[in-house]
Design an enzyme around this catalytic site. Structure first.
Site, mmCIF file in Angstrom:
data_model
loop_
_atom_site.group_PDB
_atom_site.id
_atom_site.type_symbol
_atom_site.label_atom_id
_atom_site.label_comp_id
_atom_site.label_asym_id
_atom_site.label_seq_id
_atom_site.Cartn_x
_atom_site.Cartn_y
_atom_site.Cartn_z
ATOM 1 N N HIS A 1 35.664 67.985 58.449
ATOM 2 C CA HIS A 1 34.435 67.302 58.021
ATOM 3 C C HIS A 1 33.481 68.390 57.529
ATOM 4 O O HIS A 1 32.547 68.798 58.229
ATOM 5 C CB HIS A 1 33.825 66.513 59.176
ATOM 6 N N ALA B 1 21.131 60.395 72.586
ATOM 7 C CA ALA B 1 20.764 58.991 72.342
ATOM 8 C C ALA B 1 19.349 58.822 71.800
ATOM 9 O O ALA B 1 19.040 57.794 71.197
ATOM 10 C CB ALA B 1 20.936 58.196 73.640
ATOM 11 N N ASP C 1 33.083 60.125 55.785
ATOM 12 C CA ASP C 1 33.643 60.637 54.520
ATOM 13 C C ASP C 1 34.568 59.582 53.903
ATOM 14 O O ASP C 1 34.564 59.357 52.686
ATOM 15 C CB ASP C 1 34.418 61.927 54.785
ATOM 16 N N ARG D 1 27.954 73.110 57.784
ATOM 17 C CA ARG D 1 28.056 72.576 59.149
ATOM 18 C C ARG D 1 28.616 73.615 60.116
ATOM 19 O O ARG D 1 28.261 73.642 61.287
ATOM 20 C CB ARG D 1 28.905 71.303 59.146
ATOM 21 N N ARG E 1 32.489 56.912 52.421
ATOM 22 C CA ARG E 1 31.870 57.422 51.191
ATOM 23 C C ARG E 1 32.884 57.400 50.046
ATOM 24 O O ARG E 1 32.545 57.054 48.903
ATOM 25 C CB ARG E 1 31.382 58.861 51.421
ATOM 26 N N THR F 1 30.879 63.006 66.988
ATOM 27 C CA THR F 1 30.125 62.922 65.733
ATOM 28 C C THR F 1 29.329 64.200 65.494
ATOM 29 O O THR F 1 29.163 64.634 64.354
ATOM 30 C CB THR F 1 29.187 61.694 65.781
ATOM 31 N N GLY F 2 28.836 64.825 66.560
ATOM 32 C CA GLY F 2 28.001 66.036 66.441
ATOM 33 C C GLY F 2 28.746 67.153 65.721
ATOM 34 O O GLY F 2 29.933 67.389 65.984
HETATM 35 N N1 NAD Z 1 30.461 63.664 61.667
HETATM 36 C C1 NAD Z 1 29.587 63.092 60.867
HETATM 37 O O1 NAD Z 1 29.960 62.377 59.922
HETATM 38 C C2 NAD Z 1 28.100 63.284 61.068
HETATM 39 C C3 NAD Z 1 27.199 62.563 60.277
HETATM 40 C C4 NAD Z 1 25.826 62.746 60.469
HETATM 41 C C5 NAD Z 1 25.366 63.649 61.430
HETATM 42 N N2 NAD Z 1 26.276 64.330 62.171
HETATM 43 C C6 NAD Z 1 25.841 65.255 63.230
HETATM 44 O O2 NAD Z 1 25.435 64.495 64.369
HETATM 45 C C7 NAD Z 1 24.552 65.295 65.171
HETATM 46 C C8 NAD Z 1 23.319 64.483 65.554
HETATM 47 O O3 NAD Z 1 22.570 64.179 64.410
HETATM 48 P P1 NAD Z 1 21.118 63.521 64.515
HETATM 49 O O4 NAD Z 1 20.638 63.381 63.124
HETATM 50 O O5 NAD Z 1 21.149 62.330 65.416
HETATM 51 O O6 NAD Z 1 20.326 64.719 65.214
HETATM 52 P P2 NAD Z 1 18.942 64.649 66.021
HETATM 53 O O7 NAD Z 1 18.452 66.052 66.121
HETATM 54 O O8 NAD Z 1 18.049 63.596 65.471
HETATM 55 O O9 NAD Z 1 19.428 64.156 67.445
HETATM 56 C C9 NAD Z 1 20.239 64.934 68.262
HETATM 57 C C10 NAD Z 1 19.881 64.600 69.692
HETATM 58 O O10 NAD Z 1 20.808 65.281 70.537
HETATM 59 C C11 NAD Z 1 20.089 65.666 71.678
HETATM 60 N N3 NAD Z 1 20.830 66.721 72.379
HETATM 61 C C12 NAD Z 1 20.851 68.041 72.131
HETATM 62 N N4 NAD Z 1 21.612 68.678 73.031
HETATM 63 C C13 NAD Z 1 22.091 67.738 73.862
HETATM 64 C C14 NAD Z 1 22.919 67.772 75.004
HETATM 65 N N5 NAD Z 1 23.413 68.916 75.483
HETATM 66 N N6 NAD Z 1 23.210 66.612 75.625
HETATM 67 C C15 NAD Z 1 22.705 65.449 75.172
HETATM 68 N N7 NAD Z 1 21.909 65.350 74.094
HETATM 69 C C16 NAD Z 1 21.601 66.478 73.457
HETATM 70 C C17 NAD Z 1 18.725 66.104 71.161
HETATM 71 O O11 NAD Z 1 17.737 66.091 72.182
HETATM 72 C C18 NAD Z 1 18.471 65.048 70.078
HETATM 73 O O12 NAD Z 1 17.751 63.937 70.600
HETATM 74 C C19 NAD Z 1 24.246 66.540 64.321
HETATM 75 O O13 NAD Z 1 25.064 67.613 64.750
HETATM 76 C C20 NAD Z 1 24.626 66.107 62.921
HETATM 77 O O14 NAD Z 1 24.937 67.196 62.088
HETATM 78 C C21 NAD Z 1 27.613 64.167 62.010
HETATM 79 O O1 LMR Z 2 26.023 66.835 56.285
HETATM 80 C C1 LMR Z 2 25.570 66.924 57.417
HETATM 81 O O2 LMR Z 2 25.202 67.999 57.925
HETATM 82 C C2 LMR Z 2 25.427 65.669 58.242
HETATM 83 C C3 LMR Z 2 26.685 64.901 58.276
HETATM 84 O O3 LMR Z 2 27.765 65.683 58.693
HETATM 85 C C4 LMR Z 2 27.002 64.193 56.982
HETATM 86 O O4 LMR Z 2 28.134 64.307 56.506
HETATM 87 O O5 LMR Z 2 26.122 63.472 56.469
#
Ligand code: NAD
Ligand code: LMR
Length: 328
Positions: free
Chosen positions: A187, A13, A159, A98, A162, A129-130
């Site tokens: 993804h 968060a 996606d 990824r 987009r 999402t991660g």
């Molecule tokens: N699926 C999608 O379309 C999509 C799009 C964008 C980003 N993402 C992914 O979303 C994730 C988060 O992106 P972000 O830019 O917010 O990253 P970020 O690094 O800014 O934030 C991630 C947060 O997760 C926290 N974290 C790490 N391990 C944790 C745990 N075990 N429990 C709780 N929190 C934990 C970290 O402390 C950090 O604050 C990344 O893996 C990124 O690749 C996915």
């Molecule tokens: O591309 C990335 O690693 C972040 C996210 O999955 C995205 O699609 O923007």
């Protein structure tokens, strides 16, 4: 529908996506008029930053925000949650795929799957999402044996959005005229955004575009590599658009997809369209009352078949890798 607050957990968060997502959730983008209670999970070193974010949430005086709890203990934070948005994971940097994040992030989802299994409400829905989102969702669901696998999904809505935006720009149509978009598979860069079943104002999108070269050599790679293009331009991965898609996906899942349309969600495969059973792969789905159904009966030509197969083969490789790592 209940007017008791919807209990929503968000992991990671204090991260980039969280900074946009929490304010969208608290302002009512997800639930409309129903109040929401936020349960925010972070790792211990990030709790101080998260306290600052909570001060900002307070300062918005959102009328629908019924409470906020923060912590670093997953079971406590997931206690009684109706929706868990699993965002917390490391993002990739320039030059990474990824899938390179599997070993770094996989363990997060074993622990969180177990904690959800122990503590979440009976009606919980879990959106991942991660990254790598599909296989992280697979890890979480395998570690939560008492929660039906259908309650897990991974985010391919970004996606999907987009793809809608690119098609709207190409055809000059407003985004609201674009329906039946589908993202198939992972993804990742192998995903397949499908214009053969999409429509522009009711007309087949591939026909409306009438340009196979654009479809194959511009549209598909632009959508599939958009995440990398954003990392290249911004120096960090997409955040506000990812938060927006996370809200879109959860809202449609809980409250239903639009009549005559469908959305893309990565869900556990039942073997539909030749996607190996058990993989978490993106499909066209309709949603109603918190349940999803894969749209059936679409004709898949050789062009689409090859692309769906390539993306699901990658998912099968990822499944093999996390099996090897002992995560599932
Ligand atoms: N699926 C999608 O379309 C999509 C799009 C964008 C980003 N993402 C992914 O979303 C994730 C988060 O992106 P972000 O830019 O917010 O990253 P970020 O690094 O800014 O934030 C991630 C947060 O997760 C926290 N974290 C790490 N391990 C944790 C745990 N075990 N429990 C709780 N929190 C934990 C970290 O402390 C950090 O604050 C990344 O893996 C990124 O690749 C996915
Ligand atoms: O591309 C990335 O690693 C972040 C996210 O999955 C995205 O699609 O923007």
């Amino acid at each position: 529908m209940s007017s008791a607050p919807l209990k929503v957990a968000v992991t990671g968060a204090a991260g980039q996506i969280g900074y946009s997502l929490l304010f969208r959730l608290a302002s009512g983008s997800l639930t409309g008029g129903r109040p929401i209670e936020l349960r925010l999970l972070e790792i211990t070193p990030a709790l101080k930053a998260l306290e600052g974010v909570v001060m900002e949430l307070d300062d918005c005086a959102f009328p629908g925000l019924a409470g906020v709890e923060i912590g670093d203990d997953a079971e406590k934070i997931f206690d009684g949650v109706n929706l868990a948005l699993l965002v917390g994971a490391r993002p990739r940097g320039p030059g990474m795929e990824r899938g390179d994040l599997l070993s770094a992030n996989g363990a997060i989802f074993t622990a969180q799957g177990k904690a959800l299994n122990a503590a979440a409400a009976d009606d919980v829905r879990i959106g991942v999402t991660g990254n790598p989102a599909n296989t992280n969702a697979l890890i979480a669901l395998k570690n939560a044996p008492d929660i039906p696998a259908e309650r897990f999904s991974a985010l391919t809505r970004l996606d999907h959005n987009r793809a809608i935006s690119q098609l709207a720009a190409k055809t000059g149509a407003p985004v609201t005229d674009i329906t039946k978009m589908t993202i198939w598979g992972n993804h990742s860069a192998t995903q397949y955004p499908d214009l053969f079943h999409a429509e522009v104002a009711g007309r087949n999108a591939a026909e409306a575009v009438g340009d196979q070269d654009w479809l194959e050599n511009t549209f598909i790679p632009t959508v599939a590599k958009r995440g990398a293009a954003i990392i290249e331009a911004r120096g960090s991965s997409s955040a506000a658009s990812a938060a927006s898609a996370t809200v879109d996906a959860a809202r449609d899942w809980l409250y239903g997809s639009a009549e005559g349309d469908w959305v893309s969600m990565a869900v556990v495969s039942d073997g539909s369209y030749g996607v190996p059973e058990g993989l978490v792969s993106s499909f066209p789905v309709t949603t109603e009352n918190g349940d999803w159904k894969i749209v059936q009966g679409l004709e898949i030509d050789d062009f689409s078949r090859a692309r769906i197969d390539a993306s699901t083969a990658e998912l099968a490789d990822e499944r093999a890798a996390v099996t090897e790592l002992g995560l599932i």
